[in-house]
Scaffold this motif. Structure first.
Motif, short mmCIF file in Angstrom:
data_model
loop_
_atom_site.label_atom_id
_atom_site.label_comp_id
_atom_site.label_asym_id
_atom_site.label_seq_id
_atom_site.Cartn_x
_atom_site.Cartn_y
_atom_site.Cartn_z
N THR A 1 16.84 -14.27 -53.13
CA THR A 1 17.94 -13.65 -52.40
C THR A 1 19.26 -14.02 -53.05
O THR A 1 19.33 -14.90 -53.92
CB THR A 1 17.93 -14.06 -50.90
OG1 THR A 1 18.83 -13.21 -50.18
CG2 THR A 1 18.34 -15.51 -50.72
N TRP B 1 24.37 -10.51 -49.72
CA TRP B 1 23.88 -9.15 -49.43
C TRP B 1 24.68 -8.08 -50.18
O TRP B 1 24.13 -7.03 -50.52
CB TRP B 1 23.92 -8.88 -47.92
CG TRP B 1 25.30 -8.92 -47.28
CD1 TRP B 1 25.91 -10.00 -46.71
CD2 TRP B 1 26.20 -7.83 -47.14
NE1 TRP B 1 27.15 -9.65 -46.22
CE2 TRP B 1 27.36 -8.33 -46.47
CE3 TRP B 1 26.17 -6.48 -47.49
CZ2 TRP B 1 28.46 -7.52 -46.16
CZ3 TRP B 1 27.27 -5.67 -47.19
CH2 TRP B 1 28.39 -6.20 -46.53
N PRO C 1 17.37 -9.03 -49.28
CA PRO C 1 18.80 -9.15 -48.97
C PRO C 1 19.11 -9.66 -47.58
O PRO C 1 20.27 -9.84 -47.23
CB PRO C 1 19.29 -7.70 -49.13
CG PRO C 1 18.11 -6.88 -48.71
CD PRO C 1 16.89 -7.63 -49.20
N ASP C 2 18.08 -9.90 -46.77
CA ASP C 2 18.32 -10.21 -45.36
C ASP C 2 18.30 -11.70 -45.03
O ASP C 2 18.97 -12.14 -44.10
CB ASP C 2 17.28 -9.50 -44.47
CG ASP C 2 17.46 -8.00 -44.47
OD1 ASP C 2 18.60 -7.55 -44.71
OD2 ASP C 2 16.47 -7.28 -44.26
N ALA D 1 21.41 -17.09 -49.87
CA ALA D 1 22.26 -15.92 -49.70
C ALA D 1 23.73 -16.33 -49.86
O ALA D 1 24.04 -17.38 -50.42
CB ALA D 1 21.99 -15.28 -48.35
N GLN E 1 20.93 -12.86 -43.12
CA GLN E 1 22.16 -12.18 -43.49
C GLN E 1 22.36 -10.91 -42.69
O GLN E 1 23.49 -10.44 -42.54
CB GLN E 1 22.14 -11.82 -44.97
CG GLN E 1 22.29 -12.98 -45.92
CD GLN E 1 22.64 -12.52 -47.31
OE1 GLN E 1 23.81 -12.43 -47.66
NE2 GLN E 1 21.63 -12.21 -48.11
N VAL F 1 25.94 -8.17 -41.42
CA VAL F 1 26.18 -6.89 -42.07
C VAL F 1 26.52 -5.83 -41.05
O VAL F 1 25.80 -5.64 -40.06
CB VAL F 1 24.93 -6.46 -42.88
CG1 VAL F 1 25.20 -5.14 -43.58
CG2 VAL F 1 24.55 -7.53 -43.88
#
Length: 324
Positions: free
Chosen positions: A131, A134, A151-152, A165, A204, A208
């Motif tokens: 990762t 994001w 990406p999470d 991240a 993440q 977002v």
């Protein structure tokens, strides 16, 4: 390489390149380069290095004076790669080779935020889950298609290679490293020194497009606090949904949106965290710990330790109670 007895502080090399993000650098320096002791023991010895000794310009425009070059990586147990702001920065081949050699001898590699690009350039994330911030995840995935970019999540632990991240997630990953090396009690001590929670919920995803979340959804933190105080008795997600006064499907959807994982997985990780602390800090029998943490039986607790932590409660206690 493994920390084993920890008779001597674990050697950590923190490698920085031009446009290094100061926060990404400050976090591992504060966790691993702390000049004092945690619970009376010097846990880590950190060395700052760069491709060439001398001043290194940060993303915020000031210089960091570095006295060590890549030779500092040769004997480091753990190598930390803080993020860089300039994602078009040409990464010297010497850096990639040094990282490959370190990986070949078994060194642990830890990246923070866009530091993952350094690992990817060296081919050390190929066919691995990883990762980064994001906002940068699409670029990492397109530039290095063999990397399985998630990406999470807050961080990814692939054993020898760990990635975090964006920005503050470096704190989560560094505390995770401390927890792996010295257990939950020491990690909690470091977290208190940093004035942060020893374990943070979620992913993440919760950061977002928050503006798109409607104002009337509310927070489920009160329900999480209620469940934490009742791990011994809270057995189902239904009970959490009833406490939140929400239909089960609505509760599950909101919980995942807010925390980044399912309520069931969250309960499991909370129980494991409580069990780890009790194993380290008490002499309670395993049956009582399993009961207090809501596992129901030692067999169930043992199975979850195996699947999530790749060890047994007995082995965990033996390893970490001796280090305090």
């Amino acid at each position: 390489m493994s920390p084993d007895s920890h008779a001597a502080p674990i050697a950590v090399a923190i490698l920085i390149l031009p446009s290094v993000v100061p926060f990404d650098l400050g976090v591992p320096m504060q966790v691993f380069g702390y000049p004092g002791t945690d619970l009376g023991v010097k846990r880590y010895h950190a060395t700052l290095c760069a491709p060439q000794p001398g001043p290194v310009r940060t993303a915020n425009g000031f210089d960091v004076m570095v006295t060590r070059g890549l030779s500092a990586l040769r004997h480091a147990h753990t190598i930390v790669l803080p993020g860089v702001h300039d994602l078009d920065l040409v990464i010297p081949r010497t850096v990639s080779v040094a990282l490959q050699r370190a990986a070949g001898r078994g060194a642990r590699l830890v990246s923070i935020c866009s530091g993952a690009f350094l690992l990817a350039e060296a081919g050390l994330l190929d066919d691995r889950r990883a990762t980064t911030h994001w906002m940068d995840a699409p670029l990492l995935a397109s530039r290095y298609p063999r990397v399985h970019v998630d990406p999470d999540v807050l961080y990814v632990d692939e054993g020898q290679v760990l990635t975090s991240a964006g920005i503050a997630c470096g704190i989560d990953l560094c505390l995770h490293v401390v927890r792996k090396d010295f257990g939950a009690v020491v990690a909690a001590t470091v977290a208190r020194r940093l004035v942060v929670p020893p374990h943070r919920d979620g992913s993440q995803a919760q950061f977002v497009d928050r503006a798109m979340v409607t104002e009337d959804t509310g927070s489920l933190e009160a329900t999480r606090q209620w469940a934490r105080a009742r791990l011994e008795s809270v057995a189902t997600v239904d009970e959490m949904a009833r406490h939140a006064a929400l239909p089960l499907r609505t509760f599950t959807r909101r919980f995942r949106a807010e925390v980044g994982t399912s309520p069931l997985q969250w309960l499991l990780m909370e129980r494991l965290q409580r069990a780890r602390t009790l194993l380290e800090s008490s002499a309670l029998p395993l049956s009582r710990i399993a009961e207090q943490c809501g596992f129901g039986s030692v067999i169930s607790m043992r199975a979850h330790f195996r699947s999530q932590l790749h060890t047994s409660p007995h082995a965990y206690r033996r390893a970490f109670r001796a280090q305090l």
